[in-house]
Scaffold this motif. Structure first.
Motif, mmCIF file in Angstrom:
data_model
loop_
_atom_site.group_PDB
_atom_site.id
_atom_site.type_symbol
_atom_site.label_atom_id
_atom_site.label_comp_id
_atom_site.label_asym_id
_atom_site.label_seq_id
_atom_site.Cartn_x
_atom_site.Cartn_y
_atom_site.Cartn_z
ATOM 1 N N ASP A 205 0.801 -1.217 0.000
ATOM 2 C CA ASP A 205 0.000 0.000 0.000
ATOM 3 C C ASP A 205 0.839 1.275 0.000
ATOM 4 O O ASP A 205 0.298 2.379 0.122
ATOM 5 C CB ASP A 205 -0.980 -0.001 1.187
ATOM 6 C CG ASP A 205 -0.270 -0.156 2.518
ATOM 7 O OD1 ASP A 205 -0.952 -0.260 3.542
ATOM 8 O OD2 ASP A 205 0.981 -0.167 2.540
ATOM 9 N N TYR A 206 2.131 1.122 -0.112
ATOM 10 C CA TYR A 206 3.009 2.290 -0.128
ATOM 11 C C TYR A 206 4.201 1.933 -0.998
ATOM 12 O O TYR A 206 4.786 0.851 -0.843
ATOM 13 C CB TYR A 206 3.447 2.611 1.308
ATOM 14 C CG TYR A 206 4.210 3.901 1.494
ATOM 15 C CD1 TYR A 206 5.384 3.931 2.247
ATOM 16 C CD2 TYR A 206 3.747 5.101 0.977
ATOM 17 C CE1 TYR A 206 6.075 5.114 2.460
ATOM 18 C CE2 TYR A 206 4.432 6.284 1.175
ATOM 19 C CZ TYR A 206 5.590 6.279 1.920
ATOM 20 O OH TYR A 206 6.255 7.465 2.135
ATOM 21 N N LEU B 203 7.844 3.313 -3.023
ATOM 22 C CA LEU B 203 8.918 4.286 -2.917
ATOM 23 C C LEU B 203 9.914 4.059 -4.043
ATOM 24 O O LEU B 203 10.099 2.933 -4.523
ATOM 25 C CB LEU B 203 9.650 4.156 -1.575
ATOM 26 C CG LEU B 203 8.811 4.157 -0.298
ATOM 27 C CD1 LEU B 203 8.418 2.738 0.121
ATOM 28 C CD2 LEU B 203 9.581 4.809 0.848
ATOM 29 N N TYR C 32 14.016 4.763 -4.701
ATOM 30 C CA TYR C 32 15.286 5.141 -4.123
ATOM 31 C C TYR C 32 16.310 5.243 -5.245
ATOM 32 O O TYR C 32 16.277 4.491 -6.222
ATOM 33 C CB TYR C 32 15.764 4.089 -3.112
ATOM 34 C CG TYR C 32 15.040 4.111 -1.783
ATOM 35 C CD1 TYR C 32 13.839 3.429 -1.617
ATOM 36 C CD2 TYR C 32 15.562 4.797 -0.695
ATOM 37 C CE1 TYR C 32 13.177 3.441 -0.398
ATOM 38 C CE2 TYR C 32 14.907 4.815 0.524
ATOM 39 C CZ TYR C 32 13.717 4.132 0.660
ATOM 40 O OH TYR C 32 13.066 4.144 1.871
ATOM 41 N N PHE D 207 16.357 8.115 -0.490
ATOM 42 C CA PHE D 207 14.936 8.251 -0.791
ATOM 43 C C PHE D 207 14.709 9.361 -1.806
ATOM 44 O O PHE D 207 15.274 10.454 -1.706
ATOM 45 C CB PHE D 207 14.160 8.544 0.492
ATOM 46 C CG PHE D 207 12.735 8.932 0.248
ATOM 47 C CD1 PHE D 207 12.308 10.236 0.454
ATOM 48 C CD2 PHE D 207 11.826 7.992 -0.206
ATOM 49 C CE1 PHE D 207 10.995 10.600 0.231
ATOM 50 C CE2 PHE D 207 10.512 8.349 -0.434
ATOM 51 C CZ PHE D 207 10.095 9.661 -0.226
ATOM 52 N N SER E 282 1.329 6.769 -2.002
ATOM 53 C CA SER E 282 0.417 5.893 -1.287
ATOM 54 C C SER E 282 -0.529 5.237 -2.284
ATOM 55 O O SER E 282 -0.809 5.788 -3.353
ATOM 56 C CB SER E 282 -0.383 6.714 -0.277
ATOM 57 O OG SER E 282 -1.467 5.970 0.226
ATOM 58 N N SER E 283 -1.043 4.090 -1.907
ATOM 59 C CA SER E 283 -1.937 3.367 -2.822
ATOM 60 C C SER E 283 -3.280 4.070 -3.028
ATOM 61 O O SER E 283 -4.048 3.695 -3.916
ATOM 62 C CB SER E 283 -2.183 1.950 -2.301
ATOM 63 O OG SER E 283 -2.773 2.004 -1.022
ATOM 64 N N ASP F 100 5.878 -1.386 0.283
ATOM 65 C CA ASP F 100 5.693 -1.647 1.710
ATOM 66 C C ASP F 100 4.255 -2.061 1.984
ATOM 67 O O ASP F 100 3.327 -1.486 1.424
ATOM 68 C CB ASP F 100 6.038 -0.389 2.509
ATOM 69 C CG ASP F 100 6.191 -0.651 3.990
ATOM 70 O OD1 ASP F 100 6.281 0.332 4.752
ATOM 71 O OD2 ASP F 100 6.230 -1.822 4.403
ATOM 72 N N THR G 191 2.061 -1.690 4.951
ATOM 73 C CA THR G 191 2.155 -0.881 6.165
ATOM 74 C C THR G 191 2.043 -1.720 7.427
ATOM 75 O O THR G 191 2.655 -1.435 8.447
ATOM 76 C CB THR G 191 1.076 0.207 6.162
ATOM 77 O OG1 THR G 191 1.154 0.933 4.956
ATOM 78 C CG2 THR G 191 1.280 1.164 7.330
ATOM 79 N N ARG H 56 3.231 -4.625 7.857
ATOM 80 C CA ARG H 56 4.429 -5.426 8.051
ATOM 81 C C ARG H 56 5.661 -4.557 8.277
ATOM 82 O O ARG H 56 6.558 -4.933 9.013
ATOM 83 C CB ARG H 56 4.648 -6.306 6.819
ATOM 84 C CG ARG H 56 5.846 -7.230 6.906
ATOM 85 C CD ARG H 56 5.832 -8.243 5.774
ATOM 86 N NE ARG H 56 7.020 -9.057 5.783
ATOM 87 C CZ ARG H 56 8.078 -8.845 4.999
ATOM 88 N NH1 ARG H 56 8.069 -7.848 4.157
ATOM 89 N NH2 ARG H 56 9.134 -9.626 5.066
ATOM 90 N N ARG H 57 5.709 -3.409 7.618
ATOM 91 C CA ARG H 57 6.812 -2.463 7.773
ATOM 92 C C ARG H 57 8.164 -3.045 7.423
ATOM 93 O O ARG H 57 9.110 -2.989 8.200
ATOM 94 C CB ARG H 57 6.846 -1.875 9.193
ATOM 95 C CG ARG H 57 5.600 -1.087 9.496
ATOM 96 C CD ARG H 57 5.709 -0.337 10.795
ATOM 97 N NE ARG H 57 4.494 0.423 11.023
ATOM 98 C CZ ARG H 57 4.234 1.601 10.487
ATOM 99 N NH1 ARG H 57 5.116 2.166 9.697
ATOM 100 N NH2 ARG H 57 3.101 2.221 10.740
ATOM 101 N N LEU I 50 10.419 -3.165 3.671
ATOM 102 C CA LEU I 50 10.395 -2.885 2.244
ATOM 103 C C LEU I 50 10.782 -4.118 1.435
ATOM 104 O O LEU I 50 11.714 -4.844 1.802
ATOM 105 C CB LEU I 50 11.351 -1.736 1.924
ATOM 106 C CG LEU I 50 10.983 -0.375 2.510
ATOM 107 C CD1 LEU I 50 12.050 0.655 2.157
ATOM 108 C CD2 LEU I 50 9.624 0.079 2.033
#
Lengths: 115, 112
Positions: B31-32, B34, B36, B46, B51-52, B93, B95, B97-98, B100
């Protein structure tokens, strides 16, 4: 004013030795992580800690033991090093919030070579 | 089982043109997302996230687009500059589970 720092940057050692890698963050974050970048360049999560408590342990051999003396530090100790442990290890941190999505910030990496 | 895939290992563009880097994912729990940027012998830096619940996020020369139905995201860099030459990693990510999950990276080379 380094945000996430790791020591050492390079580590060359013999098989069977025990070594530690240190990580410190000065961002005031609550969560810290260890990632391993293998020879194929994939970055994979190993561990995460939130306020000194282990949250994630991703099928990592018992020879790897993370230690978090406080929420600003997450060290990685490796026992009985093997050739396959040669990789780049990255530490990261993020602010822990339950309802928002947080960005992880990475350290410069520790290049471990096991001979 | 790669849950995040970057199928182009490398991309070369001319300075001033648009760079488009692509990323596909398989896990619906992500749901997120990124991006890099990584220079040799440095850690990932970063760049931008989305966000999804959104389909676009813009930050200066960088725009990330998310197509949830296709499970696809892309990073657009306009205009490309030689200093953008680096390896770009897509990451996702969950969220809850946190942790990447990264793609294998795309090496971007911007020719002067």
């Amino acid at each position: 004013d380094t945000a996430v720092s790791q020591t050492p940057k390079y580590l060359v050692t013999q098989m069977g030795n025990d070594k530690s890698i240190k990580c410190e963050q000065n961002l005031g974050h609550d969560t810290m992580y260890w990632y391993k970048q293998d020879s194929k360049k994939f970055l994979k999560i190993m561990f995460s800690y939130n306020n000194k408590e282990l949250i994630i342990n991703e099928t990592v051999p018992n020879r790897f033991s993370p230690k978090s003396p406080d929420k600003a530090h997450l060290n990685l100790h490796i026992n009985s090093l093997e050739l396959g442990d040669s990789a780049v290890y990255f530490c990261a941190s993020s602010q822990q919030k339950t309802t928002t999505q947080e960005t992880q910030y990475f350290g410069p990496g520790t290049r471990l070579l096991v001979l | 089982d790669q849950q995040v895939k970057q199928n182009s290992p490398s991309l070369s563009v001319q300075e001033g043109r648009i760079s488009i880097l692509n990323c596909d994912y398989t896990n619906s729990m992500f749901d997120y997302f990124l991006w890099y940027k990584k220079y040799p012998a440095e850690g990932p830096t970063f760049l931008i996230s989305i966000s999804s619940i959104k389909d676009k996020n813009e930050d200066g020369r960088f725009t990330v687009f998310l197509n949830k139905s296709a499970k696809h995201l892309s990073l657009h860099i306009v205009p490309s500059q030689p200093g953008d030459s680096a390896v770009y990693f897509c990451a996702a990510d969950d969220t809850g589970r946190r942790a990447l999950t990264f793609g294998s990276g795309t090496r971007l080379q911007v020719q002067p």
